[in-house]
Design a protein around this motif. Structure first.
Motif, PDB file in Angstrom:
ATOM      1  N   GLU A 126      62.547  42.406  41.114  1.00  0.00           N
ATOM      2  CA  GLU A 126      62.448  42.489  39.654  1.00  0.00           C
ATOM      3  C   GLU A 126      63.810  42.223  38.992  1.00  0.00           C
ATOM      4  N   ALA A 127      64.863  42.832  39.529  1.00  0.00           N
ATOM      5  CA  ALA A 127      66.200  42.675  38.925  1.00  0.00           C
ATOM      6  C   ALA A 127      66.704  41.240  39.078  1.00  0.00           C
ATOM      7  N   VAL A 128      66.486  40.644  40.241  1.00  0.00           N
ATOM      8  CA  VAL A 128      66.930  39.266  40.479  1.00  0.00           C
ATOM      9  C   VAL A 128      66.131  38.304  39.591  1.00  0.00           C
ATOM     10  N   ALA A 129      64.817  38.538  39.496  1.00  0.00           N
ATOM     11  CA  ALA A 129      63.978  37.662  38.664  1.00  0.00           C
ATOM     12  C   ALA A 129      64.426  37.721  37.208  1.00  0.00           C
ATOM     13  N   ARG A 130      64.789  38.908  36.734  1.00  0.00           N
ATOM     14  CA  ARG A 130      65.225  39.051  35.338  1.00  0.00           C
ATOM     15  C   ARG A 130      66.542  38.297  35.121  1.00  0.00           C
ATOM     16  N   ALA A 131      67.455  38.424  36.059  1.00  0.00           N
ATOM     17  CA  ALA A 131      68.745  37.734  35.926  1.00  0.00           C
ATOM     18  C   ALA A 131      68.554  36.218  35.956  1.00  0.00           C
ATOM     19  N   LEU A 132      67.717  35.736  36.880  1.00  0.00           N
ATOM     20  CA  LEU A 132      67.468  34.288  36.966  1.00  0.00           C
ATOM     21  C   LEU A 132      66.795  33.782  35.700  1.00  0.00           C
ATOM     22  N   SER A 133      65.850  34.558  35.190  1.00  0.00           N
ATOM     23  CA  SER A 133      65.123  34.149  33.989  1.00  0.00           C
ATOM     24  C   SER A 133      66.054  34.064  32.777  1.00  0.00           C
ATOM     25  N   THR A 134      66.939  35.055  32.628  1.00  0.00           N
ATOM     26  CA  THR A 134      67.890  35.041  31.503  1.00  0.00           C
ATOM     27  C   THR A 134      68.812  33.837  31.608  1.00  0.00           C
ATOM     28  N   PHE A 135      69.334  33.619  32.814  1.00  0.00           N
ATOM     29  CA  PHE A 135      70.244  32.483  32.987  1.00  0.00           C
ATOM     30  C   PHE A 135      69.499  31.163  32.775  1.00  0.00           C
ATOM     31  N   GLY A 136      68.265  31.092  33.282  1.00  0.00           N
ATOM     32  CA  GLY A 136      67.469  29.867  33.137  1.00  0.00           C
ATOM     33  C   GLY A 136      67.191  29.527  31.683  1.00  0.00           C
ATOM     34  N   ARG A 137      66.886  30.547  30.881  1.00  0.00           N
ATOM     35  CA  ARG A 137      66.640  30.315  29.458  1.00  0.00           C
ATOM     36  C   ARG A 137      67.894  29.759  28.777  1.00  0.00           C
ATOM     37  N   ASN A 138      69.031  30.352  29.095  1.00  0.00           N
ATOM     38  CA  ASN A 138      70.281  29.894  28.479  1.00  0.00           C
ATOM     39  C   ASN A 138      70.659  28.492  28.953  1.00  0.00           C
ATOM     40  N   ALA A 139      70.389  28.202  30.229  1.00  0.00           N
ATOM     41  CA  ALA A 139      70.672  26.855  30.741  1.00  0.00           C
ATOM     42  C   ALA A 139      69.793  25.833  30.020  1.00  0.00           C
ATOM     43  N   LYS A 170      63.071  26.947  40.410  1.00  0.00           N
ATOM     44  CA  LYS A 170      62.595  26.973  41.796  1.00  0.00           C
ATOM     45  C   LYS A 170      62.932  28.318  42.436  1.00  0.00           C
ATOM     46  N   TRP A 171      64.156  28.804  42.241  1.00  0.00           N
ATOM     47  CA  TRP A 171      64.537  30.080  42.864  1.00  0.00           C
ATOM     48  C   TRP A 171      63.775  31.244  42.242  1.00  0.00           C
ATOM     49  N   LEU A 172      63.498  31.148  40.950  1.00  0.00           N
ATOM     50  CA  LEU A 172      62.695  32.197  40.308  1.00  0.00           C
ATOM     51  C   LEU A 172      61.305  32.243  40.942  1.00  0.00           C
ATOM     52  N   TRP A 173      60.754  31.084  41.229  1.00  0.00           N
ATOM     53  CA  TRP A 173      59.457  31.023  41.924  1.00  0.00           C
ATOM     54  C   TRP A 173      59.557  31.674  43.298  1.00  0.00           C
ATOM     55  N   PHE A 174      60.556  31.299  44.079  1.00  0.00           N
ATOM     56  CA  PHE A 174      60.722  31.867  45.433  1.00  0.00           C
ATOM     57  C   PHE A 174      60.776  33.399  45.372  1.00  0.00           C
ATOM     58  N   VAL A 175      61.462  33.913  44.345  1.00  0.00           N
ATOM     59  CA  VAL A 175      61.629  35.371  44.233  1.00  0.00           C
ATOM     60  C   VAL A 175      60.350  36.019  43.717  1.00  0.00           C
ATOM     61  N   GLU A 176      59.798  35.477  42.634  1.00  0.00           N
ATOM     62  CA  GLU A 176      58.622  36.105  42.010  1.00  0.00           C
ATOM     63  C   GLU A 176      57.371  36.012  42.869  1.00  0.00           C
ATOM     64  N   GLY A 235      63.543  38.918  55.008  1.00  0.00           N
ATOM     65  CA  GLY A 235      63.189  37.773  54.155  1.00  0.00           C
ATOM     66  C   GLY A 235      63.971  37.779  52.851  1.00  0.00           C
ATOM     67  N   LEU A 236      64.033  38.940  52.216  1.00  0.00           N
ATOM     68  CA  LEU A 236      64.731  39.032  50.919  1.00  0.00           C
ATOM     69  C   LEU A 236      66.245  38.909  51.104  1.00  0.00           C
ATOM     70  N   HIS A 237      66.763  39.529  52.138  1.00  0.00           N
ATOM     71  CA  HIS A 237      68.207  39.441  52.431  1.00  0.00           C
ATOM     72  C   HIS A 237      68.621  37.963  52.560  1.00  0.00           C
ATOM     73  N   GLU A 238      67.821  37.207  53.307  1.00  0.00           N
ATOM     74  CA  GLU A 238      68.161  35.793  53.517  1.00  0.00           C
ATOM     75  C   GLU A 238      67.883  34.960  52.269  1.00  0.00           C
ATOM     76  N   LEU A 239      66.816  35.280  51.561  1.00  0.00           N
ATOM     77  CA  LEU A 239      66.502  34.527  50.334  1.00  0.00           C
ATOM     78  C   LEU A 239      67.613  34.723  49.296  1.00  0.00           C
ATOM     79  N   PHE A 240      68.043  35.963  49.082  1.00  0.00           N
ATOM     80  CA  PHE A 240      69.072  36.213  48.064  1.00  0.00           C
ATOM     81  C   PHE A 240      70.384  35.503  48.439  1.00  0.00           C
ATOM     82  N   ASP A 241      70.629  35.344  49.727  1.00  0.00           N
ATOM     83  CA  ASP A 241      71.835  34.609  50.148  1.00  0.00           C
ATOM     84  C   ASP A 241      71.690  33.118  49.820  1.00  0.00           C
ATOM     85  N   ARG A 242      70.493  32.587  49.997  1.00  0.00           N
ATOM     86  CA  ARG A 242      70.266  31.165  49.650  1.00  0.00           C
ATOM     87  C   ARG A 242      70.401  30.958  48.150  1.00  0.00           C
ATOM     88  N   VAL A 243      69.905  31.915  47.358  1.00  0.00           N
ATOM     89  CA  VAL A 243      70.041  31.791  45.897  1.00  0.00           C
ATOM     90  C   VAL A 243      71.528  31.831  45.528  1.00  0.00           C
TER      91      VAL A 243
END
Ligand SMILES: [Fe+2]
Length: 173
Positions: free
Chosen positions: A119-132, A160-166, A61-69
């Motif tokens: 956790e690492a992916v959520a942190r990266a998405l959150s940082t990028f999301g804040r800057n966006a 949306k992707w942060l939700w999918f991951v978290e 599930g995570l392997h495929e989700l991270f590819d979609r992100v």
């Protein structure tokens, strides 16, 4: 040997264009978007890093989700880069420039289990999301509703992707 100046230049080279956004505004937007482009290129490679290295009971599930992100972020990279060029700028989107400019934290290379990657992916998405999201406001201040709209779309996608991951960590125990 010529050294590449990877800092964002005060007065980046701009092409002439009939685009009616004033040149000073386009130069500011160019700098702003090149910073986000560096972050996005870095973010995309981090998603692949997670896709390749995740292990554990939720592997597939995570392997495929991270590819979609990763695929979604690839499209954001393209949208940001092409808007820079549309406004007369130069999209500076190589891996080397991204590495020197990115505002994201370094992705941990020694993690394996799903929870650590989540956790690492959520942190990266959150940082990028804040800057966006900040970029929406900065583009608004530069009277560029189109760039603000682009980053609205990007930050909405990131949310949306942060939700999918978290969601992997949010079920009550
Ligand atoms: Fe793959």
């Amino acid at each position: 040997m010529k050294t590449l100046n990877r800092d964002l230049q005060e007065a980046p080279k701009m092409y002439e264009t009939e685009n009616d956004i004033p040149q000073t505004g386009r130069a500011e937007l160019n700098k702003l978007m090149n910073q986000r482009l560096a972050d996005a290129v870095d973010l995309q490679s981090q998603m692949k890093q997670a896709h390749w290295n995740v292990k554990g009971p939720h592997f597939i599930g995570l392997h495929e989700l991270f590819d979609r992100v990763d695929e979604a972020i690839e499209s954001y990279v393209d949208m940001i880069a092409e808007r820079i060029v549309q406004l007369g700028g130069i999209a500076e989107g190589t891996a080397r420039v991204a590495a020197s400019r990115s505002r994201l934290e370094e992705y941990p290379l020694d993690i394996a289990d799903g929870a650590a990657h989540v956790e690492a992916v959520a942190r990266a998405l959150s940082t990028f999301g804040r800057n966006a999201r900040n970029t929406i406001n900065e583009a608004d201040e530069l009277d560029d509703a189109d760039t603000a709209d682009l980053f609205t779309e990007v930050s909405r996608g990131i949310d949306k992707w942060l939700w999918f991951v978290e969601a992997h960590t949010q079920a009550p125990k």
